[in-house]
Design a protein around this motif. Structure first.
Motif, short mmCIF file in Angstrom:
data_model
loop_
_atom_site.label_atom_id
_atom_site.label_comp_id
_atom_site.label_asym_id
_atom_site.label_seq_id
_atom_site.Cartn_x
_atom_site.Cartn_y
_atom_site.Cartn_z
N ALA A 54 0.82 -1.22 0.00
CA ALA A 54 0.00 0.00 0.00
C ALA A 54 0.85 1.26 0.00
O ALA A 54 0.42 2.31 -0.50
CB ALA A 54 -0.94 0.00 1.21
N ALA A 55 2.07 1.20 0.54
CA ALA A 55 2.95 2.37 0.59
C ALA A 55 3.69 2.60 -0.72
O ALA A 55 4.33 3.65 -0.88
CB ALA A 55 3.96 2.21 1.73
N LEU A 56 3.61 1.65 -1.63
CA LEU A 56 4.35 1.73 -2.90
C LEU A 56 3.52 2.36 -4.00
O LEU A 56 2.32 2.12 -4.11
CB LEU A 56 4.81 0.35 -3.34
N ARG A 57 4.19 3.13 -4.85
CA ARG A 57 3.56 3.69 -6.03
C ARG A 57 3.39 2.61 -7.10
O ARG A 57 4.04 1.56 -7.03
CB ARG A 57 4.43 4.82 -6.59
N PRO A 58 2.56 2.85 -8.11
CA PRO A 58 2.51 1.92 -9.24
C PRO A 58 3.91 1.71 -9.83
O PRO A 58 4.65 2.68 -10.05
CB PRO A 58 1.59 2.63 -10.24
N GLY A 59 4.29 0.46 -10.03
CA GLY A 59 5.63 0.14 -10.48
C GLY A 59 6.64 0.03 -9.35
O GLY A 59 7.80 -0.35 -9.58
N GLY A 60 6.22 0.33 -8.11
CA GLY A 60 7.12 0.25 -6.97
C GLY A 60 7.45 -1.18 -6.60
O GLY A 60 6.71 -2.12 -6.94
N VAL A 61 8.54 -1.35 -5.86
CA VAL A 61 9.08 -2.68 -5.59
C VAL A 61 9.39 -2.84 -4.11
O VAL A 61 9.94 -1.93 -3.46
CB VAL A 61 10.37 -2.93 -6.42
N LEU A 62 9.05 -4.01 -3.58
CA LEU A 62 9.50 -4.44 -2.25
C LEU A 62 10.62 -5.46 -2.44
O LEU A 62 10.46 -6.42 -3.20
CB LEU A 62 8.36 -5.08 -1.48
N VAL A 63 11.74 -5.25 -1.76
CA VAL A 63 12.86 -6.19 -1.80
C VAL A 63 13.18 -6.61 -0.38
O VAL A 63 13.37 -5.76 0.50
CB VAL A 63 14.10 -5.57 -2.47
N VAL A 64 13.23 -7.91 -0.15
CA VAL A 64 13.52 -8.46 1.17
C VAL A 64 14.78 -9.31 1.08
O VAL A 64 14.90 -10.17 0.19
CB VAL A 64 12.35 -9.32 1.70
N TRP A 65 15.68 -9.07 1.99
CA TRP A 65 16.96 -9.77 2.05
C TRP A 65 16.84 -11.02 2.90
O TRP A 65 16.20 -11.01 3.94
CB TRP A 65 17.98 -8.82 2.66
N SER A 66 17.45 -12.12 2.46
CA SER A 66 17.46 -13.34 3.26
C SER A 66 18.80 -14.06 3.08
O SER A 66 19.32 -14.15 1.97
CB SER A 66 16.32 -14.27 2.84
N ALA A 67 19.32 -14.59 4.18
CA ALA A 67 20.58 -15.32 4.13
C ALA A 67 20.39 -16.76 3.65
O ALA A 67 21.37 -17.46 3.44
CB ALA A 67 21.24 -15.32 5.51
N ALA A 68 19.15 -17.18 3.49
CA ALA A 68 18.87 -18.54 3.03
C ALA A 68 17.58 -18.52 2.22
O ALA A 68 16.80 -17.57 2.30
CB ALA A 68 18.74 -19.50 4.21
N GLN A 69 17.37 -19.56 1.43
CA GLN A 69 16.12 -19.66 0.69
C GLN A 69 14.94 -19.65 1.65
O GLN A 69 14.99 -20.25 2.74
CB GLN A 69 16.10 -20.93 -0.15
N ALA A 70 13.87 -18.96 1.26
CA ALA A 70 12.71 -18.80 2.12
C ALA A 70 11.44 -18.96 1.28
O ALA A 70 10.78 -17.96 0.94
CB ALA A 70 12.75 -17.45 2.83
N PRO A 71 11.08 -20.17 0.91
CA PRO A 71 9.91 -20.36 0.04
C PRO A 71 8.61 -19.87 0.65
O PRO A 71 7.72 -19.41 -0.07
CB PRO A 71 9.88 -21.88 -0.19
N GLU A 72 8.48 -19.93 1.97
CA GLU A 72 7.26 -19.43 2.60
C GLU A 72 7.16 -17.91 2.45
O GLU A 72 6.06 -17.36 2.27
CB GLU A 72 7.21 -19.83 4.07
N LEU A 73 8.28 -17.22 2.51
CA LEU A 73 8.30 -15.78 2.28
C LEU A 73 7.90 -15.48 0.84
O LEU A 73 7.09 -14.58 0.58
CB LEU A 73 9.68 -15.21 2.57
N GLU A 74 8.47 -16.21 -0.11
CA GLU A 74 8.13 -15.99 -1.51
C GLU A 74 6.62 -16.18 -1.73
O GLU A 74 5.97 -15.40 -2.44
CB GLU A 74 8.92 -16.94 -2.40
#
Length: 255
Positions: free
Chosen positions: A198-218
């Motif tokens: 909701a805080a992102l504009r059209p075309g905006g992106v959320l990027v989350v960093w992870s030290a390991a694969q996180a399929p539940e996050l995806e």
């Protein structure tokens, strides 16, 4: 979000005498606590580590657990660089997590960035960056594009104006499997991810960093945004080849 005034101070705050720090310097591979503070989430400590192999290193620990240091900063910088590459015009950026400032530094190195809101929950850490306890802190925070918000990132984004940012970069943990605080688990679940959207504009992106694969996050990001991608990112840490992960979700742009 708006600039927060300099914090009044944590519940308790202790700076170690210079004599102790000099003593540590005379003993290679020794460390000494420079300053520590107590918050509702526990103890935050800035530690100075000395070795025979180079200059002293600042190390951040929370509740006795290593978080980051000033020796190995490539992962924080890589996160910011890769995240910025996802957005054509990242004019307004949120960085969730101040740390020792290296992610923010890389964001500010991009001339396309006009505004960078950095959200940090620990008052003491912001104060140490401002007052020079972290030596490179005052120069970083002096950049006129920086806004510092002392808050939980979930609360800060919930209070942000809708569609006001081009990029939200979440760097408060090493991903959902390596939490600094147990409460941070909520940041990797669908309700918060919808708040970030909701805080992102059209075309905006959320990027989350992870030290390991996180399929539940995806999966949670895909549920909140409609689609999500996992990008492996090779890094070299202390002569070891590792792979860290960036999880990316995008708000559809205008047709």
């Amino acid at each position: 979000m708006s600039v927060r005034a300099r914090p009044a101070g944590p519940a308790w705050h202790e700076e170690r005498p210079a004599e102790e720090r000099r003593a540590a310097m005379s003993n290679p591979d020794e460390h000494v606590d420079v300053v520590r503070a107590e918050s509702p989430r526990g103890e935050v400590v800035l530690r100075e580590r000395h070795t025979e192999r180079g200059p002293s290193v600042l190390e951040l620990r929370v509740n006795g657990v290593f978080v980051m240091d000033t020796l190995e900063t490539s992962t924080e910088r890589a996160l910011a660089t890769a995240a910025l590459a996802q957005v054509e015009r990242p004019r307004a950026v949120v960085v969730g997590g101040l740390g020792l400032g290296f992610t923010m530094h890389e964001v500010l190195a991009d001339s396309r960035v006009e505004r960078c809101a950095v959200v940090e929950i620990e008052e003491a850490l912001v104060g140490w960056m401002r007052d020079g306890t972290v030596p490179h802190g005052p120069a970083l925070l002096a950049d006129e594009r920086v806004q510092v918000v002392v808050a939980d990132v979930a609360v800060a984004l919930a209070e942000a104006r809708p569609a006001s940012y081009d990029l939200v970069l979440l760097d408060v943990d090493n991903g959902p499997g390596f939490l600094v605080h147990d409460a941070n688990a909520a940041l990797y679940r669908e309700p918060f991810l919808r708040t970030a959207r909701a805080a992102l504009r059209p075309g905006g992106v959320l990027v989350v960093w992870s030290a390991a694969q996180a399929p539940e996050l995806e999966a949670a990001m895909a549920a909140a945004f409609g689609a999500a991608e996992a990008h492996p990112h090779p890094v070299r840490l202390q002569e070891r080849e590792e792979h860290y992960w960036l999880y990316v979700a995008r708000v559809p742009g205008p047709a």
